[in-house]
Design a protein around this motif. Structure first.
Motif, PDB file in Angstrom:
ATOM      1  N   TYR A  43       0.781  -1.243   0.000  1.00  0.00           N
ATOM      2  CA  TYR A  43       0.000   0.000   0.000  1.00  0.00           C
ATOM      3  C   TYR A  43       0.807   1.285   0.000  1.00  0.00           C
ATOM      4  O   TYR A  43       0.231   2.361  -0.061  1.00  0.00           O
ATOM      5  CB  TYR A  43      -0.951   0.003   1.197  1.00  0.00           C
ATOM      6  CG  TYR A  43      -1.876  -1.184   1.185  1.00  0.00           C
ATOM      7  CD1 TYR A  43      -2.725  -1.408   0.110  1.00  0.00           C
ATOM      8  CD2 TYR A  43      -1.874  -2.088   2.227  1.00  0.00           C
ATOM      9  CE1 TYR A  43      -3.561  -2.503   0.081  1.00  0.00           C
ATOM     10  CE2 TYR A  43      -2.717  -3.198   2.207  1.00  0.00           C
ATOM     11  CZ  TYR A  43      -3.562  -3.394   1.134  1.00  0.00           C
ATOM     12  OH  TYR A  43      -4.387  -4.474   1.104  1.00  0.00           O
ATOM     13  N   GLU A  95     -17.222  -0.300  -5.545  1.00  0.00           N
ATOM     14  CA  GLU A  95     -16.140   0.284  -4.751  1.00  0.00           C
ATOM     15  C   GLU A  95     -16.728   1.052  -3.582  1.00  0.00           C
ATOM     16  O   GLU A  95     -17.875   1.497  -3.627  1.00  0.00           O
ATOM     17  CB  GLU A  95     -15.199   1.141  -5.586  1.00  0.00           C
ATOM     18  CG  GLU A  95     -15.766   2.362  -6.216  1.00  0.00           C
ATOM     19  CD  GLU A  95     -14.703   3.121  -7.013  1.00  0.00           C
ATOM     20  OE1 GLU A  95     -14.498   4.303  -6.675  1.00  0.00           O
ATOM     21  OE2 GLU A  95     -14.113   2.576  -7.948  1.00  0.00           O
ATOM     22  N   SER A 106     -12.325   2.650   1.945  1.00  0.00           N
ATOM     23  CA  SER A 106     -11.644   1.564   2.648  1.00  0.00           C
ATOM     24  C   SER A 106     -12.004   1.558   4.127  1.00  0.00           C
ATOM     25  O   SER A 106     -12.224   2.611   4.729  1.00  0.00           O
ATOM     26  CB  SER A 106     -10.125   1.701   2.492  1.00  0.00           C
ATOM     27  OG  SER A 106      -9.768   1.538   1.148  1.00  0.00           O
ATOM     28  N   ALA A 117      -7.643  -3.055  -2.347  1.00  0.00           N
ATOM     29  CA  ALA A 117      -7.386  -1.627  -2.537  1.00  0.00           C
ATOM     30  C   ALA A 117      -7.411  -1.270  -4.018  1.00  0.00           C
ATOM     31  O   ALA A 117      -6.831  -1.979  -4.852  1.00  0.00           O
ATOM     32  CB  ALA A 117      -6.032  -1.245  -1.941  1.00  0.00           C
ATOM     33  N   SER A 126     -11.534   0.967  -1.614  1.00  0.00           N
ATOM     34  CA  SER A 126     -11.420  -0.477  -1.812  1.00  0.00           C
ATOM     35  C   SER A 126     -12.413  -0.930  -2.862  1.00  0.00           C
ATOM     36  O   SER A 126     -13.504  -0.371  -2.992  1.00  0.00           O
ATOM     37  CB  SER A 126     -11.726  -1.225  -0.511  1.00  0.00           C
ATOM     38  OG  SER A 126     -10.687  -1.067   0.413  1.00  0.00           O
ATOM     39  N   ASN A 176      -4.402  -1.807  -6.465  1.00  0.00           N
ATOM     40  CA  ASN A 176      -3.532  -2.875  -5.963  1.00  0.00           C
ATOM     41  C   ASN A 176      -3.245  -3.856  -7.103  1.00  0.00           C
ATOM     42  O   ASN A 176      -3.997  -4.792  -7.357  1.00  0.00           O
ATOM     43  CB  ASN A 176      -4.186  -3.592  -4.779  1.00  0.00           C
ATOM     44  CG  ASN A 176      -3.327  -4.704  -4.218  1.00  0.00           C
ATOM     45  OD1 ASN A 176      -2.380  -5.161  -4.831  1.00  0.00           O
ATOM     46  ND2 ASN A 176      -3.677  -5.149  -3.016  1.00  0.00           N
ATOM     47  N   ALA A 236     -12.179  -7.477  -0.104  1.00  0.00           N
ATOM     48  CA  ALA A 236     -11.961  -6.076  -0.453  1.00  0.00           C
ATOM     49  C   ALA A 236     -10.502  -5.928  -0.872  1.00  0.00           C
ATOM     50  O   ALA A 236      -9.602  -6.409  -0.188  1.00  0.00           O
ATOM     51  CB  ALA A 236     -12.264  -5.169   0.739  1.00  0.00           C
ATOM     52  N   LYS A 259     -14.683  -4.115  -3.987  1.00  0.00           N
ATOM     53  CA  LYS A 259     -15.261  -5.332  -3.421  1.00  0.00           C
ATOM     54  C   LYS A 259     -15.457  -6.356  -4.543  1.00  0.00           C
ATOM     55  O   LYS A 259     -16.036  -6.048  -5.575  1.00  0.00           O
ATOM     56  CB  LYS A 259     -16.595  -5.044  -2.742  1.00  0.00           C
ATOM     57  CG  LYS A 259     -16.485  -4.144  -1.510  1.00  0.00           C
ATOM     58  CD  LYS A 259     -15.826  -4.836  -0.350  1.00  0.00           C
ATOM     59  CE  LYS A 259     -16.781  -5.785   0.301  1.00  0.00           C
ATOM     60  NZ  LYS A 259     -16.496  -6.124   1.673  1.00  0.00           N
TER      61      LYS A 259
END
Length: 171
Positions: free
Chosen positions: A29, A150, A153, A130, A164, A133, A128, A166
């Motif tokens: 992250y 989304e 987060s 990011a 995040s 990511n 979930a 989903k």
């Protein structure tokens, strides 16, 4: 490569699990979330005291941590719970960054999915990931997870803009 063993974490694993989660948070992250948000997550969720408590507190809502161990070293960790009678969710899933691409993550996910499906009765599984990511998104999509929506987060402030995605798959 030495054999990788998948097993439920024990009390003696708490420090190693915490260490792996912290390293993985920064690796995954660092360029996606604010440093403040990452440190807040680490302080709140990945401290050794909380990990110890979560290792000892197994329930339908939290199945505990499962680890991948190689040569006595924890190289992966996964955990989650049921959000209702048929829906399992993965809350935590990280691999030592140097161990990516060796099939360990797939083995951990497969093992954990069997637990959610056969012990807890899950017929679907959520996670979930990011936004941005590039490690997690392709991994989950290759294993049948489909983007749903989304959201902000977990634990993030709106001003931090930490989002995040989903994902869900049928089991």
């Amino acid at each position: 490569m030495d054999e990788v063993m998948i097993r439920q974490a024990t009390h003696k694993d708490a420090q190693a699990v915490s260490d792996l989660l912290i390293v993985s948070q920064w690796f995954t992250y660092e360029n996606l979330f604010s440093k403040n948000y990452i440190q807040k997550l680490i302080d709140q969720y990945y401290n050794v005291q909380r990990i110890r408590k979560e290792i000892n507190s197994i329930s339908v809502d939290w199945h505990g941590y499962y680890v991948a161990e190689q040569s006595g070293t924890i190289v992966g960790v996964i955990g989650g719970g049921m959000t209702n009678q048929t829906t399992g969710e993965i809350y935590v899933f990280y691999l030592d960054p140097s161990m990516r691409g060796k099939g360990i993550g797939t083995r951990l996910l497969t093992h954990y999915t069997k637990i959610q499906k056969h012990i807890y009765g899950a017929t679907e599984q959520w996670v979930a990931v990011a936004k941005g990511n590039d490690y997690g998104i392709p991994f989950y999509e290759a294993r049948g997870f489909i983007f749903q929506f989304e959201e902000l987060s977990y634990g993030a402030l709106e001003a931090e803009l930490d989002v995040s995605l989903k994902y869900k798959r049928e089991l």
